[in-house]
Design a protein around this motif. Structure first.
Motif, mmCIF file in Angstrom:
data_model
loop_
_atom_site.group_PDB
_atom_site.id
_atom_site.type_symbol
_atom_site.label_atom_id
_atom_site.label_comp_id
_atom_site.label_asym_id
_atom_site.label_seq_id
_atom_site.Cartn_x
_atom_site.Cartn_y
_atom_site.Cartn_z
ATOM 1 N N THR A 112 0.109 7.539 4.458
ATOM 2 C CA THR A 112 -0.155 6.353 5.274
ATOM 3 C C THR A 112 1.141 5.819 5.873
ATOM 4 O O THR A 112 1.203 5.456 7.049
ATOM 5 N N LEU A 113 2.172 5.810 5.055
ATOM 6 C CA LEU A 113 3.461 5.297 5.516
ATOM 7 C C LEU A 113 4.017 6.188 6.623
ATOM 8 O O LEU A 113 4.521 5.699 7.643
ATOM 9 N N PRO A 137 2.065 -0.187 1.199
ATOM 10 C CA PRO A 137 2.003 -0.148 2.661
ATOM 11 C C PRO A 137 0.680 -0.767 3.143
ATOM 12 O O PRO A 137 -0.391 -0.302 2.745
ATOM 13 N N LEU A 196 8.686 -0.329 -5.585
ATOM 14 C CA LEU A 196 7.567 -0.412 -4.639
ATOM 15 C C LEU A 196 6.283 0.081 -5.313
ATOM 16 O O LEU A 196 5.180 -0.256 -4.904
ATOM 17 N N TYR A 232 7.806 -3.725 5.625
ATOM 18 C CA TYR A 232 6.928 -3.037 6.567
ATOM 19 C C TYR A 232 7.071 -3.582 7.974
ATOM 20 O O TYR A 232 7.319 -4.777 8.161
ATOM 21 N N ALA A 233 6.880 -2.674 8.954
ATOM 22 C CA ALA A 233 6.927 -3.098 10.353
ATOM 23 C C ALA A 233 5.851 -4.154 10.577
ATOM 24 O O ALA A 233 6.038 -5.117 11.308
ATOM 25 N N LEU A 234 4.709 -3.961 9.937
ATOM 26 C CA LEU A 234 3.652 -4.969 9.984
ATOM 27 C C LEU A 234 3.969 -5.985 8.881
ATOM 28 O O LEU A 234 3.880 -5.676 7.705
ATOM 29 N N TYR A 239 -1.494 -0.618 5.348
ATOM 30 C CA TYR A 239 -2.099 0.096 6.472
ATOM 31 C C TYR A 239 -3.433 0.732 6.130
ATOM 32 O O TYR A 239 -3.955 1.521 6.883
ATOM 33 N N ALA A 270 2.398 -4.517 -6.831
ATOM 34 C CA ALA A 270 3.296 -3.846 -5.900
ATOM 35 C C ALA A 270 2.934 -4.213 -4.460
ATOM 36 O O ALA A 270 1.792 -4.533 -4.150
ATOM 37 N N TYR A 275 -7.339 3.775 0.343
ATOM 38 C CA TYR A 275 -6.685 3.542 -0.950
ATOM 39 C C TYR A 275 -7.740 3.523 -2.061
ATOM 40 O O TYR A 275 -8.045 2.478 -2.623
ATOM 41 N N ILE A 322 -1.310 9.391 -1.103
ATOM 42 C CA ILE A 322 -2.001 8.692 -0.017
ATOM 43 C C ILE A 322 -1.072 7.638 0.586
ATOM 44 O O ILE A 322 -1.021 7.457 1.798
ATOM 45 N N LEU A 323 -0.325 6.961 -0.287
ATOM 46 C CA LEU A 323 0.609 5.946 0.209
ATOM 47 C C LEU A 323 1.665 6.596 1.089
ATOM 48 O O LEU A 323 2.026 6.070 2.141
ATOM 49 N N LYS A 339 2.383 7.910 8.681
ATOM 50 C CA LYS A 339 1.574 7.761 9.880
ATOM 51 C C LYS A 339 1.820 6.420 10.579
ATOM 52 O O LYS A 339 1.941 6.365 11.789
ATOM 53 N N TYR A 340 1.893 5.351 9.815
ATOM 54 C CA TYR A 340 1.922 4.020 10.433
ATOM 55 C C TYR A 340 3.292 3.350 10.436
ATOM 56 O O TYR A 340 3.481 2.354 11.115
ATOM 57 N N ASP A 341 4.222 3.860 9.642
ATOM 58 C CA ASP A 341 5.504 3.172 9.528
ATOM 59 C C ASP A 341 6.599 4.198 9.295
ATOM 60 O O ASP A 341 7.326 4.135 8.300
#
Lengths: 804, 219
Positions: A715-716, B51, A690, A436-438, B53, B48, B182, A711-712, A718-720
């Motif tokens: 989110t990905l 993400p 993952l 992740y970028a973060l 976020y 896991a 989540y 949802i994952l 949107k943010y990454d």
């Protein structure tokens, strides 16, 4: 080893056989580092693969594992073990053969690792699993040959990529490993050879005599097939008659659900109670084994089956293949036909049964292609990176590794030859940190780089999770089905979780050929009884749906150019003529679009002929454009040749909907947020490690611990948005479910030439689409409007209209 | 208006499309089950690497609702953090965001089963809160008098083919959907959830706008 030892020649003579030329040739070239044999089914392919191994083991001097045989099917591994036992016993060879698959007991597996047999028969997944153990180098010490059976089938999926990465690892452990590939007839032997060989080594190809032309025809029935559907129930009497006239018949279906329905209907017609069995991947293992054993013993007159019987199991006396439903792909049809008449040099006999009117056209086109030996297929892409990620995890389980050396090994697998170091590093990083970028997981990395530069699992206990999530076969969540009150009894089989969720007590469905009544869900098991008093709902299975190939679609469009159709039955020719009269027949160089009202909704039918996956994508894209134009689309359904969209408003001018530039732009932004991408994400993220395998499944207590992987994905995005997993998802979707390549192909051949026909009623060619399964809702303004109406109606019905 | 007004023990409450509940008369905004720090907790436990976020996404949505309703009080109905360690491990940037949201208003963390202890994050920490006729707690209690508002169950409704997080109420009690990004859901007809309500109950679906629909009777 130059030739077969005398003991072998004597054995062939004693059986009254002579070795086939390609068997002798394979033995003569046994020293080749890699060797691919292309032979039709029944050509003694497997024996050709094993003869050199048996010859090398004949003197009893060899200790330890000599040969690994890998097949795509567990059943095949067991079958080969039985088949090898006769030459081994009859020649008195000191050779130990064992299989190792998901069905092998834990004790047996453990013993095999300590004391491996001479020949180990296994699957790609079981082999990958062996590579996760620290003691793998000891077990594989001395390994000299690997035989990959049905390599043409493996090369079409990620299982093949996983296998080739495993072979690269084996090669690194035991240099000088020889590879042998056994393949059915394919359109691109060189591609398979490059896939098999250690890159960049050459791989010689041996071609066996293809044998006589098959005897293949389309079934003639008293009644024409129905307008839609895939069941072909109309043909039951003729199929029954054909089974009666032959010794043993395999009745192939494209999906498990269709096989179930057909089997059920066949038995209703089976007055003489001929022994007929069913075999597909959703049946319980015991059930399948029973059918396999009965078949091997020659006790069955017919088996209704799916692709699970496509591959090599030697049934001996099959003298007829019946293919129900259009074959979609000429190569697969040819391979299926090869299942009949295992006696070499006897023609295979096959009958194709179109399931509906349109499929008659498709079948006739496929028959022409078979006669012209015009096989179809798409070139293999480069190795998928989600599989590589899993492979990195597998490597890490075995112990610390050097990234550079590992990278070099990976690149000896042909599919990964072009993998750059940067791409490799990105995969390693994602496996280690999530990528992740973060950089949130510095403390909880999965892999750590040690001070000496080697990589290892942060927590060695994680190996257990890796093993549990291993493999590239994407299962949809399934639930076991059992008779109520028999918790420990044999399960009848499995159904998809989504289907189970749609059942209410009292509903009936088909499984394993019997109708059962849904009673309830208990833990993770669907409980049923035999009190079946209603017409069965049909179990929906996760059958792979193949798109009609480009070549076959082109043939069909070619047939539409004719003025009359002497090759087609009268009723079908009349149907096409009627379509030509009220509208047009689709053409390869133009895009036919029809608009008409039906049942209170406006409909648009687009004849793109791009195969079912691309047509599905086209449906998603066009409805998106329609949504933006305020046309309120509600849903669509797609087939291999057309997509039918319904909505609240009429489409006046469809041309802008097919503007190539707009479509491509729409495609780019749409890709971010559509269901196909989310499904692909889930599959790829699971393979890459993952996500865990059963992510998001509603577990027994209905606890809310897990949530949708959608949802994952959101989110990905949107943010990454640059995250590696999103790149992989996109790549995967492009080659698989999205298939935008074939939309491009459609746009290129039609060049914006849209024929829009506005009618006041459904057209002959569009009518069957109304009966198609697999409708896709469009979640837009139109549906939001209907949902609001529905909730208001429900509130009013409950006398609560003033609450909201 | 995309929200929906509902009535509980004589009070008028507004269900927001995001899953938050607004009580205009008292200037209270209620959210439940934020589950901040969920991805960190999963990674810590060797699961896991999801993400990371969800915390920023959840807080961003919450900031939007606070901006729109300007409440004097924010009530978090428990399970605000996926566990107490996750609350401790929260990044400085997110800690600052929470502080900023707390500025100028009362902020109450109600205990949940995931975060059963005090949090070092500003605001006050309570097992439950009574305000006028209403009582706020994490898990609905059997025999509670009318006017109970809780979370915990993450209810989800199914209408046509849509599955949406929802508010559930029978006019006596109200259960909020999970607000956290989540978070999964529990089907509205699951007995453990359905039995908490009278036969005649209403669900308010979250989404682009709140839709009311009767809850099916117990299966």
């Amino acid at each position: 080893m130059a030739d077969l030892p005398p003991a072998f020649t004597d054995w062939f003579v004693s059986r009254g056989w002579s070795a086939h030329p390609h068997q002798i040739e394979m033995a003569a070239r046994a020293g080749s580092p890699s060797l691919l044999l292309i032979a039709p089914t029944g050509g003694g392919k497997t024996l050709a693969g094993f003869l050199p191994t048996l010859a090398e083991l004949a003197d009893g001097e060899y200790d330890g594992l000599h040969t690994i045989y890998v097949s795509p099917l567990k059943a095949l591994a067991a079958d080969i073990r039985r088949n090898l036992s006769s030459p081994i016993e009859e020649m008195g060879l000191p050779v130990r053969v064992e299989d190792r698959t998901g069905d092998t007991s834990a004790t047996q597996k453990k013993r095999q690792r300590a004391d491996p047999p001479h020949i180990l028969l296994t699957t790609p997944e079981s082999l990958a699993l062996l590579l996760t153990y620290e003691d793998a180098p000891r077990m594989f010490r001395g390994l000299t040959r690997v035989i990959v059976d049905e390599i043409h089938a493996l090369s079409e999926s990620k299982r093949g990529d996983q296998l080739m990465l495993a072979l690269a690892e084996l090669e690194a452990m035991t240099p000088g490993l020889r590879r042998v590939g056994l393949s059915a007839t394919v359109e691109d032997p060189k591609g398979i050879a490059a896939f098999l060989a250690r890159h960049p080594d050459p791989c010689p190809i041996l071609f066996a005599d293809p044998g006589p032309e098959p005897d293949i025809s389309m079934l003639e029935t008293a009644h024409p097939p129905p307008w839609s559907g895939g069941g072909a129930a109309y043909a039951i009497p003729e199929v029954m008659a054909a089974i009666r006239r032959h010794k043993t018949t395999l009745v192939f279906h494209n999906t498990r659900a269709q096989a179930e329905i057909f089997f059920y209907n066949l038995w209703l017609e089976n007055d003489e109670a001929l022994p007929i069995g069913i075999h597909h991947g959703s049946l319980a293992r015991e059930q399948r084994q029973k059918v396999e054993a009965a078949m091997a013993a020659g006790d069955l007159r017919a088996i209704v089956c799916t692709g699970t019987l496509d591959l090599g199991i030697d049934w001996g006396d099959v003298d007829l293949i019946i293919q129900i439903g259009a074959p979609k792909n000429v190569k697969r049809l040819v391979q299926r036909i090869g299942r009949a008449n295992h006696r070499y040099n006897a023609p295979s006999k096959a009958i194709i049964v179109p399931a509906n009117r349109f499929e008659i056209v498709e079948c006739v086109a496929a028959l022409q292609a078979v006669r012209e030996a015009d096989l179809d297929g798409d070139p293999r892409g480069s190795g998928p990176r989600d599989v590589l990620c899993q492979h990195i995890l597998i490597r890490a389980c075995r112990g610390p590794f050097d990234a550079s050396a590992f990278y070099e090994t990976v690149r000896t697998a042909g599919a990964y030859a072009d993998l750059t170091r940067a791409e490799f590093n990105a995969c390693l990083d994602m496996v280690a940190t999530g990528g992740y970028a973060l950089r949130a997981y510095d403390r909880w990395q999965r892999l750590k780089e040690r001070p000496d530069g080697l990589w290892e699992l942060r927590d060695p206990r994680a190996a257990r999770d890796v093993r549990m999530n291993l493999g590239t076969i994407q299962d949809t969540e399934t639930l076991k089905v059992r008779m109520k009150g028999r918790q420990f009894g044999r399960p009848l089989g499995e159904i998809e979780e989504g289907f189970a969720a749609s059942l209410v007590p009292g509903d009936t469905f088909l499984i394993g050929g019997q109708v059962v009544r849904y009673e309830g869900l208990r833990e993770m098991t669907v409980e049923v009884t035999r009190r079946a008093d209603k017409k069965p709902k049909i179990a929906t299975f996760n059958g792979t749906k193949f798109a009609t190939s480009t070549q076959l679609s082109q043939r069909i469009l070619g047939m539409f150019r004719q003025d009359d159709w002497p090759d087609l039955p009268r009723h079908t020719a009349d149907w096409l003529a009627l379509q030509a009269r009220v509208s047009h027949l689709p053409r390869a160089d133009r895009l036919l679009v029809e608009s008409f009202p039906h049942d209170g909704r406006q409909h648009v039918c687009i004849y793109g002929f791009a195969g079912r996956n691309a047509m599905q994508t086209l449906g998603l894209l066009v409805t998106r454009q329609m949504e933006m134009e305020g046309l309120n689309p509600l849903g669509f359904v797609s087939t291999d040749y057309a997509v039918l969209i319904w909505g609240l408003n009429q489409v006046i001018d469809p041309e802008p909907l097919f503007d190539a530039r707009d479509l491509r732009a729409a495609f780019e932004s749409w890709l971010q947020s559509n269901a196909v991408m989310k499904r692909t994400f889930r599959a790829s993220a699971t393979v890459a490690g993952l996500l865990e395998r059963n992510w998001g499944a509603q577990r027994r207590t209905g606890r809310q611990a897990t949530f949708s992987s959608d949802i994952l994905y959101d989110t990905l995005v949107k943010y990454d948005p640059e995250h590696l997993m999103l790149q992989i998802t996109r790549e995967e979707a492009m080659r698989g479910l999205v298939d935008f390549g074939r939309i491009e192909e459609m746009l290129t051949r039609t060049q914006g030439r849209v024929d829009h026909v506005i009618l006041d009623r459904v057209t002959p060619l569009a009518a069957p689409l109304f009966l198609e399964q697999g409708r896709v809702p469009v979640m837009g303004e139109g549906r939001e409007r209907l949902l609001a109406e529905e909730t208001e109606r429900l509130m009013a019905a409950a006398g609560l209209q003033d609450v909201a | 208006m995309n929200s929906a007004a509902l009535s509980l023990a004589g009070e008028t409450l507004i269900a927001l499309p995001s899953g938050a509940l607004h009580w205009p008369a008292k200037g209270v905004l209620v959210v439940s089950d934020l589950h901040l720090g969920k991805s960190e907790r999963m990674a810590r436990r060797g699961g896991a690497l999801l993400p990371p976020y969800e915390t920023i996404e959840t807080l961003t949505r919450l900031a939007g609702d606070i901006e729109a309703t300007r409440p004097a009080t924010v009530l978090c109905l428990g399970d605000s953090f996926d566990d107490l360690l996750a609350a401790e491990a929260i990044e400085d940037a997110h800690r600052d965001t929470i502080r900023r949201l707390q500025a100028g208003r009362q902020w109450v963390w109600i205990e949940g089963n995931h975060d059963p202890g005090p949090l070092d994050l500003g605001g006050t920490h309570r097992a439950e809160v009574r305000l006028g006729a209403l009582v706020f707690r994490h898990i609905a209690e059997d025999g509670s008098p009318p006017g109970e508002i809780s979370g915990h169950y993450h209810p989800k409704a199914r209408v046509r083919s849509a599955r949406r997080p929802c508010f559930l109420t029978d006019g006596r009690r109200l259960i909020l959907p999970a607000y956290g990004t989540y978070t999964g859901g529990l089907d509205w007809t699951t007995p453990v959830l359905r039995r908490l309500f009278a036969d005649s109950a209403t669900a308010y679906l979250t989404g682009s706008r709140v839709l009311a629909v009767p809850v099916p009777r117990a299966a």
